[in-house]
Motif scaffolding. Structure first.
Motif, PDB file in Angstrom:
ATOM      1  N   HIS A  30     -95.111 -25.573  44.247  1.00 42.27           N
ATOM      2  CA  HIS A  30     -94.259 -24.606  44.926  1.00 42.27           C
ATOM      3  C   HIS A  30     -95.041 -23.841  46.001  1.00 42.27           C
ATOM      4  O   HIS A  30     -94.525 -23.577  47.086  1.00 42.27           O
ATOM      5  N   ALA A  31     -96.308 -23.498  45.695  1.00 41.91           N
ATOM      6  CA  ALA A  31     -97.138 -22.778  46.673  1.00 41.91           C
ATOM      7  C   ALA A  31     -97.330 -23.635  47.918  1.00 41.91           C
ATOM      8  O   ALA A  31     -97.228 -23.142  49.054  1.00 41.91           O
ATOM      9  N   ALA A  32     -97.569 -24.925  47.716  1.00 40.03           N
ATOM     10  CA  ALA A  32     -97.750 -25.838  48.850  1.00 40.03           C
ATOM     11  C   ALA A  32     -96.452 -25.952  49.652  1.00 40.03           C
ATOM     12  O   ALA A  32     -96.463 -25.988  50.887  1.00 40.03           O
ATOM     13  N   ARG A  33     -95.327 -25.958  48.937  1.00 40.13           N
ATOM     14  CA  ARG A  33     -94.021 -26.054  49.586  1.00 40.13           C
ATOM     15  C   ARG A  33     -93.751 -24.814  50.437  1.00 40.13           C
ATOM     16  O   ARG A  33     -93.320 -24.917  51.587  1.00 40.13           O
ATOM     17  N   LEU A  34     -94.053 -23.640  49.878  1.00 39.68           N
ATOM     18  CA  LEU A  34     -93.838 -22.399  50.631  1.00 39.68           C
ATOM     19  C   LEU A  34     -94.702 -22.381  51.886  1.00 39.68           C
ATOM     20  O   LEU A  34     -94.275 -21.907  52.942  1.00 39.68           O
TER      21      LEU A  34
END
Lengths: 106, 233
Positions: free
Chosen positions: B179-183
């Motif tokens: 999710h962090a990479a997606r954000l």
């Protein structure tokens, strides 16, 4: 699929099949009541029903009134309050109050 | 209730039209009130009809006081919608639960081998790219969008489109790291913190869900919480 659509759809199907049908609708609530305003119950002239207007506490009384509405054609507004256990009257064990409108399908 | 009223009401619902049914609780007379017209034998003042249309917009049934007695306004809006991106195992459970909870469910997956094969028989399935599908279907304030593919090629365009819509719920499957990479990717694409904060990720309430059905329960619970408690959730 949708609750209300199902109930009114069933009501219409019963009526098309020639049965007497009444629809009960929760029109107002006070305190904690199990089903929100707009909840519906459809009843046929044999006492078959779909949907709900409470958690099951007042359905029996509503169906009785619905059968009378089917017979007479008179719409009615019913008030249900808190159960008085000693009196065995119909009511809501949860402590809420509801008002239910019952009408015949013409 | 007259048969014409019931038949018209059922037809409006089948056509996903918004309509309010006004009933005079004393006389039993009724009027169907559309955003742009009325039908029935109950006469109502213009201000009562305006109030009924406001109830329709607010999606809340209510009783109005009128000189001729109490008039109950029952709101019939089309079901809320749930868009599931990714015809994966969790989607099979989530589609069923969404339907049970009263949502109109659409599954979006351009990968033919996922969406086909009868796994989503009876559901609205589209093989369009997620951004194209969502641009066509236009999520509104009564829509939820959940991405489940794990694949940035599919999830990112879906999330970008969802973020530009007023959808009340946006959720994305993936670990905290994913999710962090997606954000980070979405931030580089121009989305600010307020927009990114709308995405629930990792998706679902934290109830220790493991199986696909359990994960679907946690997602459906979070959608319900957001819908019913809104900003308080």
């Amino acid at each position: 699929m949708n609750d209300v659509e199902d109930i009114l759809g069933q009501a219409a199907a019963w009526r098309r099949a020639g049965r007497g049908v009444a629809v009960a609708t929760v029109v107002s609530t006070w305190g904690s009541s199990p089903r929100p305003v707009g909840s519906q119950l459809a009843v046929d002239d044999q006492g078959n029903f779909v949907g709900s207007v409470s958690g099951g506490c007042i359905e029996g009384a509503v169906i009785k009134e619905a059968l009378d509405a089917i017979a007479t054609g008179k719409p009615r507004l019913l008030d249900f309050g808190v159960t008085n256990q000693q009196a065995w009257e119909v009511g809501l064990a949860c402590g809420g109050k509801v008002q239910v409108y019952v009408e015949r399908l013409e | 209730m007259k048969r014409e009223i019931l038949d018209e009401l059922l037809a409006a619902r089948a056509a996903a039209r918004s309509v309010a049914l006004a009933t005079n609780l004393g006389t039993g007379q009724q009027l169907l009130i559309y955003p742009d017209g009325t039908k029935g034998d109950l006469n109502l003042d213009a201000d009562v009809i305006t109030a009924a249309r406001e109830a329709l917009k607010a999606d809340r049934s209510t009783t109005l006081k009128t000189p001729d007695g109490d008039v109950f306004i029952q709101v019939h809006n089309p079901p809320p919608r749930l868009f599931i991106v990714g015809a994966v195992h969790i989607a099979q459970a989530l589609a069923r639960m969404g339907q049970l909870a009263g949502y109109g469910v659409t599954i979006i997956d351009p990968r033919r081998s996922f969406a086909g094969g009868g796994r989503f028989e009876g559901y609205d399935v589209t093989g369009e790219w997620p951004d194209e599908a969502l641009e066509r279907l236009k999520p509104d304030i009564r829509s939820a969008v959940v991405t489940l593919t794990h694949d940035p090629k599919l999830d990112d365009p879906a999330l970008s489109t969802a973020l530009r819509s007023p959808a009340f719920y946006i959720g994305a499957l993936g670990s905290k790291k994913t999710h962090a990479a997606r954000l980070e990717r979405l931030r580089r694409a121009g989305f600010g913190d307020d927009a990114l904060a709308r995405i629930h990720g990792p998706v679902g309430l934290d109830i220790g869900a493991i199986s696909p059905a359990e994960i679907a329960i946690s997602i459906m619970a979070q959608i319900t919480q957001k819908r019913r408690q809104g900003a308080n959730a």
